[in-house]
Scaffold this motif. Structure first.
Motif, PDB file in Angstrom:
ATOM      1  N   SER A 174      41.653  79.616  40.816  1.00  0.00           N
ATOM      2  CA  SER A 174      40.348  80.024  40.668  1.00  0.00           C
ATOM      3  C   SER A 174      40.003  81.378  40.538  1.00  0.00           C
ATOM      4  N   ALA A 175      40.834  82.115  41.930  1.00  0.00           N
ATOM      5  CA  ALA A 175      40.182  83.630  41.479  1.00  0.00           C
ATOM      6  C   ALA A 175      40.425  84.363  39.773  1.00  0.00           C
ATOM      7  N   GLU A 176      41.450  83.824  39.246  1.00  0.00           N
ATOM      8  CA  GLU A 176      41.644  84.339  38.565  1.00  0.00           C
ATOM      9  C   GLU A 176      40.261  83.878  37.748  1.00  0.00           C
ATOM     10  N   ALA A 177      39.910  82.464  37.163  1.00  0.00           N
ATOM     11  CA  ALA A 177      38.858  82.769  36.321  1.00  0.00           C
ATOM     12  C   ALA A 177      37.343  83.084  36.910  1.00  0.00           C
ATOM     13  N   ALA A 178      37.119  83.408  38.385  1.00  0.00           N
ATOM     14  CA  ALA A 178      35.759  83.380  38.952  1.00  0.00           C
ATOM     15  C   ALA A 178      35.847  84.986  38.329  1.00  0.00           C
ATOM     16  N   ALA A 179      37.118  85.963  38.754  1.00  0.00           N
ATOM     17  CA  ALA A 179      37.096  87.288  38.227  1.00  0.00           C
ATOM     18  C   ALA A 179      36.561  87.529  36.806  1.00  0.00           C
ATOM     19  N   ALA A 180      37.237  86.355  35.711  1.00  0.00           N
ATOM     20  CA  ALA A 180      37.300  86.676  34.214  1.00  0.00           C
ATOM     21  C   ALA A 180      36.097  86.472  34.230  1.00  0.00           C
ATOM     22  N   ALA A 181      35.336  85.103  35.421  1.00  0.00           N
ATOM     23  CA  ALA A 181      33.715  85.107  34.778  1.00  0.00           C
ATOM     24  C   ALA A 181      32.517  85.700  35.352  1.00  0.00           C
ATOM     25  N   GLU A 182      32.818  86.443  36.220  1.00  0.00           N
ATOM     26  CA  GLU A 182      32.386  87.008  37.105  1.00  0.00           C
ATOM     27  C   GLU A 182      31.802  88.684  36.750  1.00  0.00           C
ATOM     28  N   ARG A 215      28.029  92.009  45.574  1.00  0.00           N
ATOM     29  CA  ARG A 215      28.516  90.961  45.094  1.00  0.00           C
ATOM     30  C   ARG A 215      29.761  90.471  45.272  1.00  0.00           C
ATOM     31  N   ILE A 216      30.636  89.982  46.348  1.00  0.00           N
ATOM     32  CA  ILE A 216      32.225  90.099  46.370  1.00  0.00           C
ATOM     33  C   ILE A 216      32.976  88.682  46.490  1.00  0.00           C
ATOM     34  N   LEU A 217      33.719  88.613  45.597  1.00  0.00           N
ATOM     35  CA  LEU A 217      34.892  87.624  45.760  1.00  0.00           C
ATOM     36  C   LEU A 217      35.988  87.200  46.966  1.00  0.00           C
ATOM     37  N   LEU A 218      35.781  86.562  47.866  1.00  0.00           N
ATOM     38  CA  LEU A 218      37.220  86.369  48.227  1.00  0.00           C
ATOM     39  C   LEU A 218      37.688  85.524  48.644  1.00  0.00           C
ATOM     40  N   VAL A 219      39.369  85.116  48.412  1.00  0.00           N
ATOM     41  CA  VAL A 219      40.444  84.998  47.580  1.00  0.00           C
ATOM     42  C   VAL A 219      41.548  84.805  49.048  1.00  0.00           C
ATOM     43  N   GLU A 220      40.948  83.261  50.258  1.00  0.00           N
ATOM     44  CA  GLU A 220      41.512  83.369  51.196  1.00  0.00           C
ATOM     45  C   GLU A 220      41.770  81.655  51.296  1.00  0.00           C
ATOM     46  N   ASP A 221      43.259  80.961  50.801  1.00  0.00           N
ATOM     47  CA  ASP A 221      43.535  79.902  50.854  1.00  0.00           C
ATOM     48  C   ASP A 221      43.207  79.293  53.006  1.00  0.00           C
ATOM     49  N   ASN A 222      43.842  79.861  53.323  1.00  0.00           N
ATOM     50  CA  ASN A 222      43.071  79.309  54.747  1.00  0.00           C
ATOM     51  C   ASN A 222      41.964  79.513  55.630  1.00  0.00           C
ATOM     52  N   ARG A 223      41.465  77.904  55.174  1.00  0.00           N
ATOM     53  CA  ARG A 223      39.789  77.363  55.398  1.00  0.00           C
ATOM     54  C   ARG A 223      39.392  78.442  56.392  1.00  0.00           C
ATOM     55  N   ALA A 224      39.910  78.533  57.688  1.00  0.00           N
ATOM     56  CA  ALA A 224      39.302  78.895  58.419  1.00  0.00           C
ATOM     57  C   ALA A 224      39.104  80.467  58.864  1.00  0.00           C
ATOM     58  N   VAL A 243      36.245  92.348  45.263  1.00  0.00           N
ATOM     59  CA  VAL A 243      38.009  91.246  45.842  1.00  0.00           C
ATOM     60  C   VAL A 243      38.558  91.274  46.080  1.00  0.00           C
ATOM     61  N   ILE A 244      38.477  90.180  47.576  1.00  0.00           N
ATOM     62  CA  ILE A 244      39.626  90.964  48.223  1.00  0.00           C
ATOM     63  C   ILE A 244      40.708  89.716  48.353  1.00  0.00           C
ATOM     64  N   LEU A 245      41.739  89.943  48.360  1.00  0.00           N
ATOM     65  CA  LEU A 245      42.533  89.108  47.654  1.00  0.00           C
ATOM     66  C   LEU A 245      43.777  88.642  48.481  1.00  0.00           C
ATOM     67  N   ASP A 246      44.181  87.735  49.824  1.00  0.00           N
ATOM     68  CA  ASP A 246      45.594  87.027  49.785  1.00  0.00           C
ATOM     69  C   ASP A 246      45.865  87.118  48.659  1.00  0.00           C
ATOM     70  N   LEU A 247      47.778  87.165  48.754  1.00  0.00           N
ATOM     71  CA  LEU A 247      48.852  87.117  48.177  1.00  0.00           C
ATOM     72  C   LEU A 247      50.084  85.740  48.219  1.00  0.00           C
ATOM     73  N   ASN A 248      49.521  85.393  48.984  1.00  0.00           N
ATOM     74  CA  ASN A 248      50.188  84.344  49.179  1.00  0.00           C
ATOM     75  C   ASN A 248      49.442  82.913  49.291  1.00  0.00           C
ATOM     76  N   LEU A 249      49.491  82.645  47.397  1.00  0.00           N
ATOM     77  CA  LEU A 249      47.696  81.585  47.445  1.00  0.00           C
ATOM     78  C   LEU A 249      48.870  80.190  46.735  1.00  0.00           C
ATOM     79  N   PRO A 250      47.951  78.828  46.705  1.00  0.00           N
ATOM     80  CA  PRO A 250      48.322  77.844  45.824  1.00  0.00           C
ATOM     81  C   PRO A 250      48.257  77.699  44.357  1.00  0.00           C
ATOM     82  N   VAL A 292      36.888  81.712  47.212  1.00  0.00           N
ATOM     83  CA  VAL A 292      38.164  80.400  46.605  1.00  0.00           C
ATOM     84  C   VAL A 292      39.355  80.233  46.700  1.00  0.00           C
ATOM     85  N   ALA A 293      40.099  79.662  46.828  1.00  0.00           N
ATOM     86  CA  ALA A 293      41.261  79.226  47.788  1.00  0.00           C
ATOM     87  C   ALA A 293      42.705  79.616  47.118  1.00  0.00           C
ATOM     88  N   ASP A 294      42.409  79.316  45.658  1.00  0.00           N
ATOM     89  CA  ASP A 294      43.475  79.612  44.988  1.00  0.00           C
ATOM     90  C   ASP A 294      43.600  81.021  44.211  1.00  0.00           C
TER      91      ASP A 294
END
Length: 225
Positions: A35-43, A2-11, A48-55, A30-32
């Motif tokens: 949400s990424a922090e909450a998902a990583a804490a809950a699941e 299972r992978i969490l992908l954190v990226e705000d560029n939808r395409a 985790v593939i993590l963008d840095l420039n996030l809302p 997830v796109a912000d």
């Protein structure tokens, strides 16, 4: 896995998710940062593939929060922020890899395989247990060189048990590993997958054993229950 992908560029996010799902991974998107922090804490994620420039919350703060909670998931930073000091900071905060956008997709996929292999404590991409081998690169099982024809969900279940051979994996852990945010899988469905897998593995000297009230584990040379 299972992978969490954190990226705000939808395409880009949807394109990468499609690539990963096509390789058989379960992907939550997830796109912000919040949400990424909450998902990583809950699941429980393998990667985790993590963008840095996030809302809402910067990716480095997400990473910092993860490691402060002793979250041991592998983390790949995937970002346009490529300055040396940014890379050093990300790695020092606990990232396992750091890729700069734009990037080469085959290299991206290869790095994911390396991270997941390390996360599973493996040095080789070929794992053997009993009379069956598992190739982490192709995510395919074979017996004496002959591929095992398994449906995708059974491949994912066998992979989970195979990489933890001899150790009990709880039903809850199996459900979390095999499903994303928008999926639902019952304990009864897991029992059905296990039953089918037992039949498929029986000719190859492996079986899935039941730990009563807990979960399942893979064992060599035992008769199916």
């Amino acid at each position: 896995m299972r992978i969490l992908l954190v990226e705000d560029n939808r395409a880009l996010a949807e394109g990468l998710a499609a690539i990963l799902r096509g390789s058989g991974y379960v992907v939550d998107l997830v796109a912000d940062g919040l949400s990424a922090e909450a998902a990583a804490a809950a699941e429980a994620y393998d990667l985790v593939i993590l963008d840095l420039n996030l809302p809402e919350m910067d990716g480095l703060d997400v990473l910092r929060a993860m490691r402060a909670r002793q979250n041991g998931a592998a983390v790949m930073i995937l970002t346009a922020r490529g300055a040396p000091e940014e890379r050093v900071k990300g790695l020092d905060l606990g990232a396992d890899d750091y890729m700069i956008k734009p990037f080469d997709v085959p290299e991206f996929e290869a790095r994911i395989r390396v991270l997941l292999r390390r996360h599973a404590g493996l040095r080789s991409s070929i794992v053997t247990y009993g009379g069956i081998t598992f190739d982490l690169t192709s995510r395919a099982f074979a017996s004496e060189g002959v591929p095992l024809d398994l449906p995708a969900r059974e491949v994912a279940l066998l992979e989970l048990l195979f990489l933890r051979a001899g150790k009990v994996v709880s039903k809850d852990a199996i459900i979390r590993s095999l499903t994303g945010f928008d999926e639902d899988l019952s304990a009864n469905a897991i029992e059905q997958y296990v039953s089918r897998l037992r039949r498929r593995l029986a000719p190859h000297g492996l079986t899935v054993k039941t730990a009563r009230g807990i979960g399942y584990y893979l064992e060599r040379g035992a008769a199916a229950e």
